[in-house]
Motif scaffolding. Sequence first.
Motif, PDB file in Angstrom:
ATOM      1  N   UNK A 241       0.854  -1.193   0.000  1.00  0.00           N
ATOM      2  CA  UNK A 241       0.000   0.000   0.000  1.00  0.00           C
ATOM      3  C   UNK A 241       0.885   1.236   0.000  1.00  0.00           C
ATOM      4  N   UNK A 242       0.569   2.161  -0.903  1.00  0.00           N
ATOM      5  CA  UNK A 242       1.400   3.365  -1.051  1.00  0.00           C
ATOM      6  C   UNK A 242       1.474   4.174   0.230  1.00  0.00           C
ATOM      7  N   UNK A 243       0.396   4.182   1.007  1.00  0.00           N
ATOM      8  CA  UNK A 243       0.349   4.996   2.220  1.00  0.00           C
ATOM      9  C   UNK A 243       1.315   4.496   3.287  1.00  0.00           C
ATOM     10  N   UNK A 244       1.711   3.251   3.223  1.00  0.00           N
ATOM     11  CA  UNK A 244       2.610   2.671   4.237  1.00  0.00           C
ATOM     12  C   UNK A 244       3.519   1.636   3.577  1.00  0.00           C
ATOM     13  N   UNK A 245       4.520   2.094   2.840  1.00  0.00           N
ATOM     14  CA  UNK A 245       5.386   1.176   2.079  1.00  0.00           C
ATOM     15  C   UNK A 245       6.126   0.166   2.950  1.00  0.00           C
ATOM     16  N   UNK A 246       6.409   0.518   4.200  1.00  0.00           N
ATOM     17  CA  UNK A 246       7.123  -0.402   5.096  1.00  0.00           C
ATOM     18  C   UNK A 246       6.194  -1.405   5.766  1.00  0.00           C
ATOM     19  N   UNK A 247       4.889  -1.268   5.485  1.00  0.00           N
ATOM     20  CA  UNK A 247       3.925  -2.144   6.123  1.00  0.00           C
ATOM     21  C   UNK A 247       3.595  -1.682   7.530  1.00  0.00           C
ATOM     22  N   UNK A 248       2.793  -2.458   8.228  1.00  0.00           N
ATOM     23  CA  UNK A 248       2.378  -2.063   9.576  1.00  0.00           C
ATOM     24  C   UNK A 248       1.837  -3.272  10.317  1.00  0.00           C
ATOM     25  N   UNK A 249       2.154  -3.341  11.601  1.00  0.00           N
ATOM     26  CA  UNK A 249       1.592  -4.357  12.489  1.00  0.00           C
ATOM     27  C   UNK A 249       0.977  -3.617  13.667  1.00  0.00           C
ATOM     28  N   UNK A 250      -0.307  -3.410  13.609  1.00  0.00           N
ATOM     29  CA  UNK A 250      -0.998  -2.515  14.532  1.00  0.00           C
ATOM     30  C   UNK A 250      -2.170  -3.259  15.141  1.00  0.00           C
ATOM     31  N   UNK A 251      -2.142  -3.421  16.460  1.00  0.00           N
ATOM     32  CA  UNK A 251      -3.183  -4.166  17.164  1.00  0.00           C
ATOM     33  C   UNK A 251      -4.269  -3.279  17.768  1.00  0.00           C
ATOM     34  N   UNK A 252      -4.238  -1.991  17.447  1.00  0.00           N
ATOM     35  CA  UNK A 252      -5.210  -1.050  18.011  1.00  0.00           C
ATOM     36  C   UNK A 252      -6.185  -0.537  16.967  1.00  0.00           C
ATOM     37  N   UNK A 253      -5.670  -0.256  15.780  1.00  0.00           N
ATOM     38  CA  UNK A 253      -6.474   0.437  14.774  1.00  0.00           C
ATOM     39  C   UNK A 253      -7.051  -0.526  13.743  1.00  0.00           C
ATOM     40  N   UNK A 254      -8.242  -0.188  13.272  1.00  0.00           N
ATOM     41  CA  UNK A 254      -9.018  -1.083  12.423  1.00  0.00           C
ATOM     42  C   UNK A 254      -8.781  -0.801  10.948  1.00  0.00           C
ATOM     43  N   UNK A 255      -8.882  -1.849  10.146  1.00  0.00           N
ATOM     44  CA  UNK A 255      -8.914  -1.668   8.699  1.00  0.00           C
ATOM     45  C   UNK A 255     -10.369  -1.550   8.245  1.00  0.00           C
ATOM     46  N   UNK A 256     -10.581  -1.474   6.939  1.00  0.00           N
ATOM     47  CA  UNK A 256     -11.947  -1.289   6.417  1.00  0.00           C
ATOM     48  C   UNK A 256     -12.850  -2.420   6.881  1.00  0.00           C
ATOM     49  N   UNK A 257     -12.395  -3.635   6.712  1.00  0.00           N
ATOM     50  CA  UNK A 257     -13.203  -4.788   7.098  1.00  0.00           C
ATOM     51  C   UNK A 257     -13.496  -4.777   8.593  1.00  0.00           C
ATOM     52  N   UNK A 258     -12.470  -4.528   9.395  1.00  0.00           N
ATOM     53  CA  UNK A 258     -12.656  -4.516  10.848  1.00  0.00           C
ATOM     54  C   UNK A 258     -13.607  -3.427  11.300  1.00  0.00           C
ATOM     55  N   UNK A 259     -13.475  -2.252  10.716  1.00  0.00           N
ATOM     56  CA  UNK A 259     -14.362  -1.147  11.086  1.00  0.00           C
ATOM     57  C   UNK A 259     -15.806  -1.473  10.739  1.00  0.00           C
ATOM     58  N   UNK A 260     -16.011  -2.087   9.574  1.00  0.00           N
ATOM     59  CA  UNK A 260     -17.379  -2.437   9.163  1.00  0.00           C
ATOM     60  C   UNK A 260     -17.971  -3.517  10.077  1.00  0.00           C
ATOM     61  N   UNK A 261     -17.162  -4.512  10.424  1.00  0.00           N
ATOM     62  CA  UNK A 261     -17.659  -5.575  11.306  1.00  0.00           C
ATOM     63  C   UNK A 261     -18.010  -5.001  12.668  1.00  0.00           C
TER      64      UNK A 261
END
Length: 588
Positions: A241-261
């Motif tokens: 993903x262009x917004x985070x080229x180094x990737x991310x391992x984040x246990x607090x913040x939601x992605x699209x799927x998580x937010x919708x669920x």
Amino acid sequence: MKSKLILLLTAFFLCSAFKADKSVITIFMIGDSTMSNKSLVGGNPERGWGHVLPGFFSEDIRVDNHAMNGRSSKSFIDEGRWDKVLSLIKKGDYVFIQFGHNDEKPKADRHTDPGTTFDANLRKFVNETRAKGGIPVLFNSIVRRNFGTADNKAVAEAILQDDIRKGINPDAKQDASQEKNVVEGDKLIDTHGAYLDSPRNVAKELNVPFIDMNKLTHDLVEGLGPKESKKLFMWVPANTIAAMPKGREDNTHLNIYGARVIAGITVDAIAKEVPELAKYVRHYDFVVAQDGSGDFFTVQEAINAVPDFRKNVRTTILVRKGVYKEKLIVPESKINISLIGQEGAVISYDDYANKQNLFGENKGTSGSSSCYIYAPDFYVENITFENTSGPVGQAVACFVSADRAYFKNCRFLGFQDTLYTYGKGVRQYYEDCYIEGTVDFIFGWSTAVFNRCHIHSKRDGYVTAPSTDEGQKYGYVFYDCKLTADANVKNVYLSRPWRPFAQAVFIHCDLGKHILPVGWHNWNKKDAEKTVFYAEYDSYGPGANPKARAAFSHQLKDTEGYEIESVLAGTDGWNPIANGNALVNIKR
């Protein structure tokens, strides 16, 4: 007497204005990054659950999300953000309050203590909301995905790593070796402590609805387990993903799927604790939205995501307000879809017949359409289909080849050849729709019923050009429709036969003065007069002139055999009038 009349007129107009205005309830959201709207730059997939919440309510509810990354109850007040929200609240509005993640942090500009300063801030939000006539609802924090050992070090480490990811503590360094060596267990470990109790306690003290989001999300995440639960959070591989080229391992913040669920389970809890909001709650399988509040940004993405041949159940797709410039195709395998638009949802494109494709060939009439629908049992509501190419010849807005297609309160905008009822032997039903165009702007082979539709001519020409096959029992049937035209339009025919066995019947329709007395045209095909079936029953309005109609047309004595359910029945008994968009009960 004159003054009394003025007062009466003023009162009348005021009452009319109030009736015209649709009452909209606003839900204001205040909280932290787990609730907030996110930047969409670079394809950022992070979402707060409040960002996607609008897709779970009807249009009677407006969500105004003021939650902000990194804010605690203290900093939200100190920065003047609460004062801004407070100035906007009107009687009957709601304020959803969720803090805790950042109140836990040791930084002086954010930190509060549960039982004292944190509770005091929550009381302030509640009391000041009520003073404005608003309705406060308290939430505690969503869970962190912290599978590990139940010791203080694990809790502290989870908070520290959360800080690092958000850039709150840039001097600290993430301990990669520790991350790799952590063995996750099956149980979630709490990182919020007493901060979870404060919203509950204040809610009980002040008699405020309380949503235990921590329990909701704890049960969800723990139930999924350490591996599957990552699908909810911002676990992003490097270089994807262009917004985070180094990737991310984040246990607090939601992605699209998580937010919708999480928004989905939360809205059901809201409906239970705040029953006044229950009638506005909506659940769709997918939501399309240009502001990032849905699963997808384009309608085509949502259609593509529908499983092929998903039988015995509908897949529901909400299209939020916006002009979606895309050439939409609904393939035959995407059966049983319900496509629901919010007000202002438009599918638009600008192809036309003489426009060249990539091989330098003319696209042709069929190739010009903005939308193609092939899948059976396709239901559409509140969507505008438009072709914006203008008066450049054939330019289709919607091409429908699907059987049992049902359009409700839709709009079809174009000039020549606006609506192409393409499918041979298929049935289509249009209810309370608006269709506009110039020449032959409703045309094709299908059996189609138009019930209570508004048909508008933009220029002199022909309303319909059916190409009904020989032996087909019905062509076009218009029930209780209103035919209007632009001010300078004076010479419009109801129909001309594209093919020799064309059928069009107008039943109890209001015909404007733009409809010519002769009514029907033979398209200079004298032989077609012997095979077409053009008829009216009980036409009225200035364009109704049964005595002057073309000799080859008919005035029906009754409507026997032209009941909507009879026209559309086919061999499977399809009856959209009685069954709405329910799945057809196919006889085998």
